[in-house]
Design a protein around this motif. Structure first.
Motif, PDB file in Angstrom:
ATOM      1  N   GLU A  61      -2.623  41.274 -26.668  1.00  9.44           N
ATOM      2  CA  GLU A  61      -1.210  41.398 -27.018  1.00  9.44           C
ATOM      3  C   GLU A  61      -1.008  41.235 -28.523  1.00  9.44           C
ATOM      4  O   GLU A  61      -0.230  41.985 -29.144  1.00  9.44           O
ATOM      5  CB  GLU A  61      -0.395  40.336 -26.268  1.00  9.44           C
ATOM      6  CG  GLU A  61       1.099  40.396 -26.550  1.00  9.44           C
ATOM      7  CD  GLU A  61       1.882  39.339 -25.806  1.00  9.44           C
ATOM      8  OE1 GLU A  61       3.110  39.273 -26.001  1.00  9.44           O
ATOM      9  OE2 GLU A  61       1.275  38.572 -25.029  1.00  9.44           O
ATOM     10  N   GLN A  62      -1.711  40.280 -29.120  1.00  2.00           N
ATOM     11  CA  GLN A  62      -1.593  40.073 -30.564  1.00  2.00           C
ATOM     12  C   GLN A  62      -2.111  41.280 -31.344  1.00  2.00           C
ATOM     13  O   GLN A  62      -1.549  41.651 -32.385  1.00  2.00           O
ATOM     14  CB  GLN A  62      -2.361  38.810 -30.960  1.00  2.00           C
ATOM     15  CG  GLN A  62      -1.730  37.529 -30.447  1.00  2.00           C
ATOM     16  CD  GLN A  62      -2.661  36.336 -30.551  1.00  2.00           C
ATOM     17  OE1 GLN A  62      -3.785  36.452 -31.025  1.00  2.00           O
ATOM     18  NE2 GLN A  62      -2.206  35.185 -30.092  1.00  2.00           N
ATOM     19  N   ILE A  63      -3.168  41.898 -30.843  1.00  2.19           N
ATOM     20  CA  ILE A  63      -3.684  43.103 -31.494  1.00  2.19           C
ATOM     21  C   ILE A  63      -2.647  44.220 -31.426  1.00  2.19           C
ATOM     22  O   ILE A  63      -2.392  44.924 -32.413  1.00  2.19           O
ATOM     23  CB  ILE A  63      -5.007  43.543 -30.834  1.00  2.19           C
ATOM     24  CG1 ILE A  63      -6.112  42.527 -31.143  1.00  2.19           C
ATOM     25  CG2 ILE A  63      -5.419  44.937 -31.322  1.00  2.19           C
ATOM     26  CD1 ILE A  63      -7.400  42.800 -30.414  1.00  2.19           C
ATOM     27  N   LEU A  80       0.490  43.955 -31.310  1.00  2.00           N
ATOM     28  CA  LEU A  80       1.628  43.630 -32.179  1.00  2.00           C
ATOM     29  C   LEU A  80       1.229  43.595 -33.654  1.00  2.00           C
ATOM     30  O   LEU A  80       2.079  43.305 -34.514  1.00  2.00           O
ATOM     31  CB  LEU A  80       2.217  42.268 -31.774  1.00  2.00           C
ATOM     32  CG  LEU A  80       2.858  42.193 -30.388  1.00  2.00           C
ATOM     33  CD1 LEU A  80       3.266  40.767 -30.067  1.00  2.00           C
ATOM     34  CD2 LEU A  80       4.063  43.135 -30.296  1.00  2.00           C
ATOM     35  N   GLY A  81      -0.037  43.863 -33.938  1.00  2.00           N
ATOM     36  CA  GLY A  81      -0.501  43.859 -35.316  1.00  2.00           C
ATOM     37  C   GLY A  81      -0.657  42.486 -35.914  1.00  2.00           C
ATOM     38  O   GLY A  81      -0.626  42.331 -37.139  1.00  2.00           O
ATOM     39  N   GLU A  82      -0.835  41.477 -35.060  1.00  2.00           N
ATOM     40  CA  GLU A  82      -0.937  40.099 -35.535  1.00  2.00           C
ATOM     41  C   GLU A  82      -2.377  39.643 -35.740  1.00  2.00           C
ATOM     42  O   GLU A  82      -2.605  38.490 -36.107  1.00  2.00           O
ATOM     43  CB  GLU A  82      -0.239  39.163 -34.537  1.00  2.00           C
ATOM     44  CG  GLU A  82       1.254  39.445 -34.381  1.00  2.00           C
ATOM     45  CD  GLU A  82       1.893  38.590 -33.301  1.00  2.00           C
ATOM     46  OE1 GLU A  82       1.141  37.849 -32.617  1.00  2.00           O
ATOM     47  OE2 GLU A  82       3.119  38.671 -33.123  1.00  2.00           O
ATOM     48  N   ARG A  83      -3.319  40.487 -35.471  1.00  2.00           N
ATOM     49  CA  ARG A  83      -4.724  40.163 -35.690  1.00  2.00           C
ATOM     50  C   ARG A  83      -5.317  41.157 -36.697  1.00  2.00           C
ATOM     51  O   ARG A  83      -4.923  42.324 -36.726  1.00  2.00           O
ATOM     52  CB  ARG A  83      -5.511  40.227 -34.370  1.00  2.00           C
ATOM     53  CG  ARG A  83      -5.234  39.085 -33.395  1.00  2.00           C
ATOM     54  CD  ARG A  83      -5.770  37.768 -33.928  1.00  2.00           C
ATOM     55  NE  ARG A  83      -5.671  36.688 -32.966  1.00  2.00           N
ATOM     56  CZ  ARG A  83      -6.723  36.131 -32.352  1.00  2.00           C
ATOM     57  NH1 ARG A  83      -7.946  36.559 -32.611  1.00  2.00           N
ATOM     58  NH2 ARG A  83      -6.557  35.140 -31.491  1.00  2.00           N
TER      59      ARG A  83
END
Length: 354
Positions: free
Chosen positions: A242-244, A246-249
């Motif tokens: 999910e973080q990937i 959302l561009g958070e990783r």
């Protein structure tokens, strides 16, 4: 090929004003190994979030060899660490070739070594890390099993078990092969002895580390939990995915997830192949993949954890052995470009643990 990788890294690092030798010998985990080699165990680091990083998470054989090499050769711990890793990578490549040739012939063996050396994370083979040493122990232990040298296989499994947490996979392969022989009624004294000896390295260190913490059976796993590493049957994957999305990783995490997915597909292919490898090779590879898929924490490091899982590349090497030479040249050229560039990127600009 690894020399070309070192040259690419040196050029990239020099362009950014950084020391390539320091990047190879004093980055991330290599700092912990150097500390253990110089001072023994006892270092801890308190993180801002309250987690405690203890050096008991790192197995002792590699820093022990580094300390011995440093004392004998009169060189720094970082330099000794690189020499040990480079020598181990060479021994590992020879062992991989021996296993590949034993199973499928010389051409497949040569391609297997070449593809292994061109993996995206193969820059680790040139660093002061433990994956080269584990690969060397594992490859030669598997070769010993394939050639009926049970006690050699067990002794090398002990070395693997003292090298890395996932070194247990080598002992699992020896024990699985021994159990198979027992079930078939063909086990002799050496087979039984190998099954007893093989797990002693991994189990011995886990118990020793547990005793150091005051919890014989659970202490080591508590240490690993402090680092955020635990086996949770894959429960940690959905939040990371999910973080990937959302561009958070960082991009390196996405690449790692993709590479783990490819590894899982290759393992299924290995199982379904009519000429699939013998049981110990499959058990060893499956045990390494199990930790990567079912564990939690350090998702960006997981392709590194799979570097010793060279049998995953057997279907690739087999397909390349049957392909036209022009196709093989194109594939190797593309893999080399990706490996050299991505390896330099991981050490200089990725800013994620490696």
């Amino acid at each position: 090929m690894r020399l070309a990788g070192l040259a690419a890294l040196a050029l990239w690092a020099s362009y950014e004003g950084r020391d390539p030798v320091a990047l190879l010998g004093n980055s991330w985990d290599s700092r912990w190994y150097s500390s253990i080699a110089a001072h023994g165990y006892g270092r801890t680091l308190l993180r801002p979030d309250g987690r405690v990083f203890s050096d008991l998470a790192f197995f002792p054989l590699y820093p022990g060899i580094v300390a011995a090499a440093s004392a004998v050769l009169g060189i720094s711990g970082g330099g000794a660490g690189l020499l040990v890793s480079w020598a181990s990578a060479a021994l590992g490549a020879c062992g991989i070739h021996a296993v590949g040739e034993r199973l499928y012939g010389r051409r497949v063996a040569a391609l297997l070594v070449l593809v292994w050396a061109l993996l995206p994370h193969s820059v680790v083979l040139s660093m002061a890390y433990t994956e080269p040493l584990l690969t060397a122990f594992a490859a030669w232990s598997l070769y010993a099993l394939l050639t009926g040298r049970w006690l050699w296989a067990a002794a090398l499994a002990v070395g693997a078990g003292l090298t890395r947490p996932n070194g247990y996979a080598v002992a699992a392969a020896v024990c699985a092969a021994a159990l198979y022989e027992m079930v078939r009624g063909r086990a002799r004294g050496r087979v039984h002895a190998a099954a007893v000896i093989a797990p002693l390295g991994w189990a011995g260190y886990v118990l020793w580390a547990g005793a150091r913490t005051g919890d014989l059976l659970g202490g080591y796993f508590t240490v690993q939990d402090g680092w955020g590493s635990r086996f949770d049957f894959g429960a940690g994957w959905p939040p990371v995915l999910e973080q990937i999305a959302l561009g958070e990783r960082p991009p390196a995490v996405l690449v790692s997830v993709v590479l783990v997915g490819i590894a899982a597909v290759l393992f299924v292919r290995l199982l379904r192949d009519r000429g699939r490898p013998p049981l110990p090779v499959l058990v060893y590879t499956g045990a390494l993949l199990l930790v990567v898929v079912g564990g939690s924490g350090f998702f960006e490091c997981r392709p590194r954890f799979l570097l010793p899982a060279f049998p995953l590349l057997l279907p690739v090497a087999w397909a390349m052995a049957k392909a036209r030479p022009r196709t093989v040249i194109v594939v190797i050229t593309v893999l080399a470009g990706l490996s050299l560039g991505y390896g330099a990127y991981l050490l200089t600009d990725a800013d994620v643990p490696l």
